[in-house]
Design a protein around this motif. Structure first.
Motif, PDB file in Angstrom:
ATOM      1  N   LEU A  47       0.820  -1.217   0.000  1.00  0.00           N
ATOM      2  CA  LEU A  47       0.000   0.000   0.000  1.00  0.00           C
ATOM      3  C   LEU A  47       0.851   1.262   0.000  1.00  0.00           C
ATOM      4  O   LEU A  47       0.359   2.337  -0.357  1.00  0.00           O
ATOM      5  CB  LEU A  47      -0.935   0.016   1.214  1.00  0.00           C
ATOM      6  CG  LEU A  47      -2.175  -0.878   1.122  1.00  0.00           C
ATOM      7  CD1 LEU A  47      -2.938  -0.845   2.436  1.00  0.00           C
ATOM      8  CD2 LEU A  47      -3.080  -0.425  -0.028  1.00  0.00           C
ATOM      9  N   THR A  48       2.131   1.151   0.390  1.00  0.00           N
ATOM     10  CA  THR A  48       2.992   2.332   0.331  1.00  0.00           C
ATOM     11  C   THR A  48       3.229   2.769  -1.110  1.00  0.00           C
ATOM     12  O   THR A  48       3.582   3.924  -1.355  1.00  0.00           O
ATOM     13  CB  THR A  48       4.347   2.069   1.029  1.00  0.00           C
ATOM     14  OG1 THR A  48       5.038   0.998   0.372  1.00  0.00           O
ATOM     15  CG2 THR A  48       4.158   1.717   2.491  1.00  0.00           C
ATOM     16  N   LEU A  49       3.052   1.859  -2.071  1.00  0.00           N
ATOM     17  CA  LEU A  49       3.103   2.243  -3.475  1.00  0.00           C
ATOM     18  C   LEU A  49       1.796   2.909  -3.892  1.00  0.00           C
ATOM     19  O   LEU A  49       1.796   3.907  -4.611  1.00  0.00           O
ATOM     20  CB  LEU A  49       3.387   1.030  -4.361  1.00  0.00           C
ATOM     21  CG  LEU A  49       4.841   0.546  -4.393  1.00  0.00           C
ATOM     22  CD1 LEU A  49       5.106  -0.396  -3.222  1.00  0.00           C
ATOM     23  CD2 LEU A  49       5.139  -0.178  -5.695  1.00  0.00           C
ATOM     24  N   SER A  50       0.675   2.373  -3.431  1.00  0.00           N
ATOM     25  CA  SER A  50      -0.627   2.940  -3.770  1.00  0.00           C
ATOM     26  C   SER A  50      -0.780   4.348  -3.207  1.00  0.00           C
ATOM     27  O   SER A  50      -1.274   5.254  -3.884  1.00  0.00           O
ATOM     28  CB  SER A  50      -1.745   2.049  -3.248  1.00  0.00           C
ATOM     29  OG  SER A  50      -1.605   0.727  -3.724  1.00  0.00           O
ATOM     30  N   SER A  87      10.968  12.586   1.973  1.00  0.00           N
ATOM     31  CA  SER A  87      12.032  11.570   1.946  1.00  0.00           C
ATOM     32  C   SER A  87      12.686  11.417   3.318  1.00  0.00           C
ATOM     33  O   SER A  87      13.011  10.308   3.744  1.00  0.00           O
ATOM     34  CB  SER A  87      13.081  11.941   0.895  1.00  0.00           C
ATOM     35  OG  SER A  87      12.517  11.966  -0.401  1.00  0.00           O
ATOM     36  N   ILE A  88      12.852  12.543   4.019  1.00  0.00           N
ATOM     37  CA  ILE A  88      13.394  12.481   5.380  1.00  0.00           C
ATOM     38  C   ILE A  88      12.438  11.704   6.284  1.00  0.00           C
ATOM     39  O   ILE A  88      12.856  10.884   7.117  1.00  0.00           O
ATOM     40  CB  ILE A  88      13.629  13.900   5.933  1.00  0.00           C
ATOM     41  CG1 ILE A  88      14.767  14.585   5.157  1.00  0.00           C
ATOM     42  CG2 ILE A  88      13.969  13.852   7.422  1.00  0.00           C
ATOM     43  CD1 ILE A  88      14.940  16.059   5.491  1.00  0.00           C
ATOM     44  N   GLY A  89      11.128  11.951   6.107  1.00  0.00           N
ATOM     45  CA  GLY A  89      10.133  11.221   6.888  1.00  0.00           C
ATOM     46  C   GLY A  89      10.197   9.727   6.644  1.00  0.00           C
ATOM     47  O   GLY A  89      10.071   8.922   7.581  1.00  0.00           O
ATOM     48  N   CYS A  90      10.396   9.326   5.388  1.00  0.00           N
ATOM     49  CA  CYS A  90      10.527   7.895   5.070  1.00  0.00           C
ATOM     50  C   CYS A  90      11.739   7.291   5.768  1.00  0.00           C
ATOM     51  O   CYS A  90      11.673   6.174   6.301  1.00  0.00           O
ATOM     52  CB  CYS A  90      10.659   7.704   3.559  1.00  0.00           C
ATOM     53  SG  CYS A  90       9.160   8.086   2.621  1.00  0.00           S
ATOM     54  N   TYR A  91      12.830   8.024   5.775  1.00  0.00           N
ATOM     55  CA  TYR A  91      14.059   7.545   6.410  1.00  0.00           C
ATOM     56  C   TYR A  91      13.856   7.325   7.913  1.00  0.00           C
ATOM     57  O   TYR A  91      14.362   6.352   8.490  1.00  0.00           O
ATOM     58  CB  TYR A  91      15.187   8.556   6.182  1.00  0.00           C
ATOM     59  CG  TYR A  91      16.439   8.266   6.960  1.00  0.00           C
ATOM     60  CD1 TYR A  91      17.300   7.232   6.595  1.00  0.00           C
ATOM     61  CD2 TYR A  91      16.761   9.024   8.092  1.00  0.00           C
ATOM     62  CE1 TYR A  91      18.443   6.963   7.323  1.00  0.00           C
ATOM     63  CE2 TYR A  91      17.910   8.765   8.821  1.00  0.00           C
ATOM     64  CZ  TYR A  91      18.749   7.723   8.437  1.00  0.00           C
ATOM     65  OH  TYR A  91      19.883   7.457   9.167  1.00  0.00           O
ATOM     66  N   LEU A  92      13.078   8.193   8.546  1.00  0.00           N
ATOM     67  CA  LEU A  92      12.894   8.129   9.999  1.00  0.00           C
ATOM     68  C   LEU A  92      11.748   7.214  10.428  1.00  0.00           C
ATOM     69  O   LEU A  92      11.547   7.005  11.631  1.00  0.00           O
ATOM     70  CB  LEU A  92      12.626   9.536  10.552  1.00  0.00           C
ATOM     71  CG  LEU A  92      13.754  10.564  10.378  1.00  0.00           C
ATOM     72  CD1 LEU A  92      13.278  11.945  10.817  1.00  0.00           C
ATOM     73  CD2 LEU A  92      14.998  10.149  11.159  1.00  0.00           C
ATOM     74  N   GLU A  97       2.568   2.962   9.429  1.00  0.00           N
ATOM     75  CA  GLU A  97       1.681   4.125   9.366  1.00  0.00           C
ATOM     76  C   GLU A  97       2.475   5.399   9.088  1.00  0.00           C
ATOM     77  O   GLU A  97       2.067   6.232   8.263  1.00  0.00           O
ATOM     78  CB  GLU A  97       0.901   4.272  10.679  1.00  0.00           C
ATOM     79  CG  GLU A  97      -0.133   3.190  10.933  1.00  0.00           C
ATOM     80  CD  GLU A  97       0.474   1.890  11.460  1.00  0.00           C
ATOM     81  OE1 GLU A  97      -0.239   0.861  11.451  1.00  0.00           O
ATOM     82  OE2 GLU A  97       1.660   1.910  11.870  1.00  0.00           O
ATOM     83  N   TRP A  98       3.591   5.546   9.777  1.00  0.00           N
ATOM     84  CA  TRP A  98       4.472   6.703   9.551  1.00  0.00           C
ATOM     85  C   TRP A  98       4.980   6.676   8.112  1.00  0.00           C
ATOM     86  O   TRP A  98       5.037   7.715   7.441  1.00  0.00           O
ATOM     87  CB  TRP A  98       5.625   6.652  10.554  1.00  0.00           C
ATOM     88  CG  TRP A  98       6.620   7.789  10.471  1.00  0.00           C
ATOM     89  CD1 TRP A  98       7.344   8.161   9.370  1.00  0.00           C
ATOM     90  CD2 TRP A  98       7.013   8.673  11.520  1.00  0.00           C
ATOM     91  NE1 TRP A  98       8.177   9.214   9.676  1.00  0.00           N
ATOM     92  CE2 TRP A  98       7.988   9.551  10.994  1.00  0.00           C
ATOM     93  CE3 TRP A  98       6.663   8.788  12.870  1.00  0.00           C
ATOM     94  CZ2 TRP A  98       8.604  10.552  11.763  1.00  0.00           C
ATOM     95  CZ3 TRP A  98       7.268   9.782  13.630  1.00  0.00           C
ATOM     96  CH2 TRP A  98       8.221  10.658  13.076  1.00  0.00           C
ATOM     97  N   LEU A  99       5.353   5.515   7.639  1.00  0.00           N
ATOM     98  CA  LEU A  99       5.866   5.383   6.278  1.00  0.00           C
ATOM     99  C   LEU A  99       4.801   5.772   5.247  1.00  0.00           C
ATOM    100  O   LEU A  99       5.097   6.424   4.249  1.00  0.00           O
ATOM    101  CB  LEU A  99       6.334   3.946   6.033  1.00  0.00           C
ATOM    102  CG  LEU A  99       6.973   3.657   4.662  1.00  0.00           C
ATOM    103  CD1 LEU A  99       8.193   4.532   4.430  1.00  0.00           C
ATOM    104  CD2 LEU A  99       7.355   2.185   4.554  1.00  0.00           C
ATOM    105  N   LEU A 100       3.553   5.390   5.485  1.00  0.00           N
ATOM    106  CA  LEU A 100       2.470   5.742   4.566  1.00  0.00           C
ATOM    107  C   LEU A 100       2.290   7.258   4.475  1.00  0.00           C
ATOM    108  O   LEU A 100       2.147   7.819   3.384  1.00  0.00           O
ATOM    109  CB  LEU A 100       1.163   5.082   5.022  1.00  0.00           C
ATOM    110  CG  LEU A 100       1.037   3.575   4.766  1.00  0.00           C
ATOM    111  CD1 LEU A 100      -0.139   2.994   5.539  1.00  0.00           C
ATOM    112  CD2 LEU A 100       0.885   3.293   3.280  1.00  0.00           C
ATOM    113  N   ILE A 105       3.534  12.547   1.470  1.00  0.00           N
ATOM    114  CA  ILE A 105       4.203  13.851   1.381  1.00  0.00           C
ATOM    115  C   ILE A 105       5.264  13.825   0.289  1.00  0.00           C
ATOM    116  O   ILE A 105       5.389  14.763  -0.520  1.00  0.00           O
ATOM    117  CB  ILE A 105       4.836  14.224   2.736  1.00  0.00           C
ATOM    118  CG1 ILE A 105       3.741  14.387   3.797  1.00  0.00           C
ATOM    119  CG2 ILE A 105       5.677  15.486   2.619  1.00  0.00           C
ATOM    120  CD1 ILE A 105       4.267  14.517   5.215  1.00  0.00           C
ATOM    121  N   GLN A 106       6.032  12.756   0.256  1.00  0.00           N
ATOM    122  CA  GLN A 106       7.083  12.611  -0.755  1.00  0.00           C
ATOM    123  C   GLN A 106       6.484  12.667  -2.160  1.00  0.00           C
ATOM    124  O   GLN A 106       6.985  13.375  -3.043  1.00  0.00           O
ATOM    125  CB  GLN A 106       7.808  11.277  -0.537  1.00  0.00           C
ATOM    126  CG  GLN A 106       8.987  11.038  -1.455  1.00  0.00           C
ATOM    127  CD  GLN A 106       9.527   9.625  -1.310  1.00  0.00           C
ATOM    128  OE1 GLN A 106       8.779   8.653  -1.401  1.00  0.00           O
ATOM    129  NE2 GLN A 106      10.824   9.509  -1.062  1.00  0.00           N
TER     130      GLN A 106
END
Length: 395
Positions: A47-50, A87-92, A97-100, A105-106
């Motif tokens: 779902l992170t792709l969707s 991208s910074i958010g994805c790294y952290l 849920e945070w990744l989604l 945002i990315q």
């Protein structure tokens, strides 16, 4: 006296349209690893792709509309900044849920590279050269989805999936600097314009050709990125490829899209663009049917069976590569007076369709080797029907 419209370089076009695709696919070899590290299911990780395409759809609308108001250059630069923050958010990310949220945002920021760059291309390149330019860019961009897994696969194998997202942070800084230095403003966007989004949307909703092109672009991109969502689970889990070799393998697969785009450019000398779109859709359907036949006959984790699957994917993406550039070039030819807003509305529609199709792949994911081929056969059949209706309209 009308000002001359500045034309950015081909390299800048490729970078600006290409970095969102790299961002989409660079972490796909890491999907099994991310699922394990964040204690999430394969369906939720897909779902992170969707969500990326949902954020992309919203961003395309916002940045396309904004580019008519403040100009192409500022819209691109601000979009790249938002992309870097995501991208910074994805790294952290400590959880799925945070990744989604970070992926949304990315994607919202990255979408400026698609809609605003295509708008610049449409307004700064003469009509007789634009089909060829889109074909050249499409051929070059066929490498970007493959470059992503190649980089991401080895980064994940040696440094873990967080290093993959840090790569995107660094990339955002480099792209911002290059765009700041190299991107001119186009005279068509140098003045603030007041265009009714609702009026443009109504005009487009009653245009059958816009619907046809939107469906074709949405479905072809949906197939491409559904493949990148499902392929890691097939080749890494079933065929036992390492993430690094899966990334390298992506370059071979990308050759099909490159060959398709270059064949499309050559065929423009003899065939109408609508005819080439129809041929591409038929070839894609043949590839999907071939994959269904393989799965029904029972695939085994052997080199021969893996090679046969690659052949089917090659045929499928060859057709996709032939269809996409012509669809992109023709989609908004009747909207030259409102290109930014029309691109925003059009992009919102077809990226929502891409998000829907990739979500369908995530929902259907069940570790069966038959699921993806059947899904693609249904989608390519739809493409053939729509391209046929488009060809009838053009005659």
């Amino acid at each position: 006296m009308a000002q001359k419209i500045s034309t950015p370089s081909l390299l800048l076009f490729i970078i600006l349209v290409g970095f969102p695709q790299i961002s989409e696919t660079i972490y796909t070899p890491s999907l099994p690893d991310i699922a394990e590290q964040l204690h999430a299911s394969g369906n939720s990780i897909q779902l992170t792709l969707s969500i990326y395409f949902f954020g992309f759809a919203v961003g395309v609308f916002c940045w396309g509309r904004l580019s008519d108001a403040i100009g192409r250059r500022p819209s691109l630069l601000w979009g790249i900044v938002v992309y870097g923050i995501g991208s910074i958010g994805c790294y952290l990310s400590p959880s799925v849920e945070w990744l989604l949220v970070s992926r949304f945002i990315q994607a919202f920021g990255a979408s400026t590279g698609s809609v605003v760059t295509q708008t610049i291309l449409r307004e700064s390149i003469a009509t007789d050269k634009r089909h060829g330019m889109f074909a050249q860019i499409s051929a070059a961009l066929a490498f970007t989805p493959a470059i992503g897994p190649l980089i991401g696969g080895w980064m994940d194998q040696w440094l873990g999936f967080r290093a993959v997202f840090m790569t995107l942070v660094v990339m955002s800084i480099a792209i911002f600097a290059y765009t700041w230095r190299s991107l001119p403003e186009t005279s068509a966007a140098s003045a603030i314009t007041k265009i009714s989004t609702l009026a443009v949307a109504k005009r487009m909703l009653t245009d059958g050709c816009v619907w046809a092109f939107g469906i074709l672009i949405g479905v072809t991109n949906g197939i491409l990125f559904s493949y990148y969502a499902e392929a890691p689970f097939i080749f890494i889990d079933f065929f036992q490829m390492s993430p690094g070799w899966f990334g390298f393998f992506g370059i071979f697969v990308a050759l099909s899209s490159i060959i398709g785009a270059m064949a499309s450019k050559r065929m423009l000398q003899s065939y109408a663009a609508e005819k080439i779109i129809m041929i591409g859709c038929l070839i894609a359907a043949v590839g999907a049917l071939f994959l269904v036949g393989l799965a029904l006959n029972g695939l085994q984790p052997t080199l021969v069976h893996m090679a046969l699957m690659v052949i089917g994917i090659f045929i499928l993406l060859l057709g996709v590569g032939m269809a996409i550039p012509n669809c992109l070039s023709l989609a908004l030819v009747r909207y030259g007076d409102v290109l930014g807003t029309a691109g925003a509305v059009f992009g919102l529609g077809y990226y929502l369709l891409v998000s829907l199709i990739t979500s369908g792949m995530s929902f259907l994911h069940n570790e069966s080797l038959l699921t993806m081929p059947v899904y693609f056969l249904v989608l390519t059949t739809m493409m053939v029907v729509v391209s046929k209706s488009l060809q009838i309209r053009s005659n």
